[in-house]
Write a protein that holds these residues in place. Structure first.
Motif, PDB file in Angstrom:
ATOM      1  N   UNK A 189       7.252  37.938  19.955  1.00  0.00           N
ATOM      2  CA  UNK A 189       8.604  36.633  19.579  1.00  0.00           C
ATOM      3  C   UNK A 189       9.582  36.734  20.983  1.00  0.00           C
ATOM      4  N   UNK A 190      10.179  37.704  21.645  1.00  0.00           N
ATOM      5  CA  UNK A 190      11.127  38.049  22.274  1.00  0.00           C
ATOM      6  C   UNK A 190      10.577  38.052  23.415  1.00  0.00           C
ATOM      7  N   UNK A 191       9.398  37.963  23.918  1.00  0.00           N
ATOM      8  CA  UNK A 191       8.304  37.707  25.060  1.00  0.00           C
ATOM      9  C   UNK A 191       8.598  36.306  25.088  1.00  0.00           C
ATOM     10  N   UNK A 192       7.950  35.684  24.078  1.00  0.00           N
ATOM     11  CA  UNK A 192       7.318  33.851  23.654  1.00  0.00           C
ATOM     12  C   UNK A 192       8.982  33.302  24.395  1.00  0.00           C
ATOM     13  N   UNK A 193       9.965  33.384  23.853  1.00  0.00           N
ATOM     14  CA  UNK A 193      10.955  33.302  24.278  1.00  0.00           C
ATOM     15  C   UNK A 193      11.726  33.438  25.012  1.00  0.00           C
ATOM     16  N   UNK A 194      11.478  34.371  26.094  1.00  0.00           N
ATOM     17  CA  UNK A 194      12.249  34.347  27.592  1.00  0.00           C
ATOM     18  C   UNK A 194      10.956  33.848  28.320  1.00  0.00           C
ATOM     19  N   UNK A 195       9.937  33.784  27.440  1.00  0.00           N
ATOM     20  CA  UNK A 195       9.029  32.989  28.711  1.00  0.00           C
ATOM     21  C   UNK A 195       7.567  33.974  28.954  1.00  0.00           C
ATOM     22  N   UNK A 196       7.743  34.874  28.756  1.00  0.00           N
ATOM     23  CA  UNK A 196       5.728  36.024  29.507  1.00  0.00           C
ATOM     24  C   UNK A 196       5.075  35.301  28.268  1.00  0.00           C
ATOM     25  N   UNK A 197       4.426  35.589  29.313  1.00  0.00           N
ATOM     26  CA  UNK A 197       2.786  35.311  28.509  1.00  0.00           C
ATOM     27  C   UNK A 197       2.367  36.315  28.775  1.00  0.00           C
ATOM     28  N   UNK A 198       1.928  37.040  27.338  1.00  0.00           N
ATOM     29  CA  UNK A 198       1.338  38.259  27.594  1.00  0.00           C
ATOM     30  C   UNK A 198       0.334  38.108  26.364  1.00  0.00           C
TER      31      UNK A 198
END
Length: 436
Positions: free
Chosen positions: A59-68
């Protein structure tokens, strides 16, 4: 005097991140757990490490716009291992890491995001995560934490591991278990004997990692028939501080633009290489010594987490040489000024900094052969009933390389898996499964 005798559901050996994860995961299923730490203080290598764990699809990646995604992370781990990582362990990590990330968040972990080329390194200040899990273990009514409790042997019933013998402050105690034993006792970087046996090429490396990392869990498991794996890939890591009189630490300024030179002022390796490859290259240099050289532009990228990128702290602690010019820095480092100027021609913002470093044996990476359930395997590839392993003690995961953040990640993920599977396996396979 006869040994004291106790019985519990599960014994976990080792009070680092892997051990705490195993104990809490098992207790979360209703098991009674005794968590044993041989030293007076918990933490091991986990309390000293930089603080980053690799997770993908959070979720942290998604909130910061990191596609992974877990699939991309698995591919990155496989690439780092250069084809020598156990596919079953890569699958176990990739398939479970989101669940573990969310579980850690539920326990109170708060991560920051960093990393290159994909921002998937989830960081906390050094030692904070294992400290958090330790408090949760102390508060859990089903976890009995005991310090100063070294395990001196495993108990057996036929080929099954059924418990441990502890040589503690009050004498010897035999602890039998209904579910088995999880070994999470770390690696063997502090054992001259085991380093000489399994990784003699690392004998001159700076000994790092937890002070209790003497390979005792490895020896116990091998005596029970456990097979070592991946020992040919044990490598010292790049970036161990060479300053005398202080506990060595790691610094990775090359990840932010520093150049690496030897005592002759010459670059000798691709700074984009992984820390194992760079460690091998440093060992081959005169005196086994290198310098990370960088300018103020790199210094301004300093951050508190992960600890390996805290250049400002290294400066405060006297581990960096500083000079207003490259010529002045060359003089302070004792390297030829002309060679350093050529090697560092891309650095242009004074002042300039130099960090003397060697190869350090931080984590031994090679260890016990396990399957995807974290069951210890014998030399024939069969699981040893009742014996599990987690954390640095597990071999076969990293392969011939290393992805930054996968060591602490492995401790959390494999500890979680070992604790849960040790509890769940008897329920699924035994006729008279224990009641929880």
């Amino acid at each position: 005097m006869s040994d004291a005798v106790e019985t519990t559901d599960l014994v976990v050996v080792g009070g680092g991140l892997a051990g705490h994860a195993a104990a809490l995961a098992a207790a979360g299923l209703g098991a009674d757990v005794i968590l044993l730490e041989k030293l007076e203080r918990f933490g091991g290598s986990s309390a000293m490490a930089g603080g980053g764990l690799v997770f993908a699809g959070t979720g942290l990646q998604r909130r910061e716009g990191v596609g992974d995604s877990p699939e991309r992370l698995r591919a990155a781990l496989a690439e780092a291992g250069r084809g020598h990582s156990d596919p079953a362990l890569l699958d176990a990590y990739a398939d479970t890491q989101i669940e573990v990330h969310d579980w850690l968040r539920e326990l109170g972990a708060e991560f920051s995001l960093t990393g290159q080329p994909v921002r998937r390194l989830h960081t906390m200040p050094s030692g904070v995560l294992v400290g958090l899990l330790h408090r949760r273990a102390l508060d859990h009514t089903s976890v009995d934490y005991r310090a100063s409790s070294p395990v001196v042997s495993l108990l057996h019933a036929g080929d099954d591991v059924t418990g441990v013998v502890v040589d503690g402050r009050a004498g010897r105690t035999r602890i039998t278990t209904r579910c088995g034993v999880v070994l999470a006792s770390g690696g063997f970087s502090r054992s001259r004997e085991l380093v000489g046996r399994f990784a003699p090429h690392c004998a001159q490396a700076v000994a790092m990692g937890g002070v209790g990392n003497d390979g005792d869990g490895l020896v116990l498991a091998m005596a029970a028939g456990g097979a070592p794996v991946g020992m040919e890939f044990v490598e010292a890591s790049f970036g161990a501080s060479a300053a005398a009189g202080v506990e060595p630490r790691l610094l990775y300024a090359q990840s932010d633009g520093a150049v690496i030179v030897n005592t002759r002022g010459h670059r000798f390796a691709d700074e984009r290489g992984d820390i194992k490859a760079l460690g091998r290259a440093v060992v081959e240099q005169p005196g086994g010594l290198a310098f990370q050289v960088f300018d103020q532009a790199v210094m301004e990228m300093s951050r508190r987490t992960p600890k390996t990128r805290d250049f400002a702290a290294a400066l405060r602690d006297g581990l960096l040489a500083e000079a207003p010019t490259l010529a002045g820095l060359a003089s302070r480092l004792g390297v030829p000024a002309g060679a350093l100027a050529e090697s560092a021609r891309g650095l242009s913002q004074p002042p300039y900094y130099g960090y003397a470093c060697k190869a350090g044996l931080t984590s031994t990476y090679g260890g016990l052969s396990v399957d995807g359930l974290m069951r210890v395997l014998d030399t024939a590839g069969s699981a040893i009933s009742g014996l599990y392993a987690a954390g640095e003690l597990v071999g076969g995961f990293h392969g011939a390389g290393y992805l930054i953040g996968s060591a602490l990640g492995k401790a959390a993920v494999f500890g979680y898996l070992a604790g849960r599977n040790a509890v769940l396996a008897p329920r699924e396979t035994a006729r008279n499964a224990p009641a929880f």
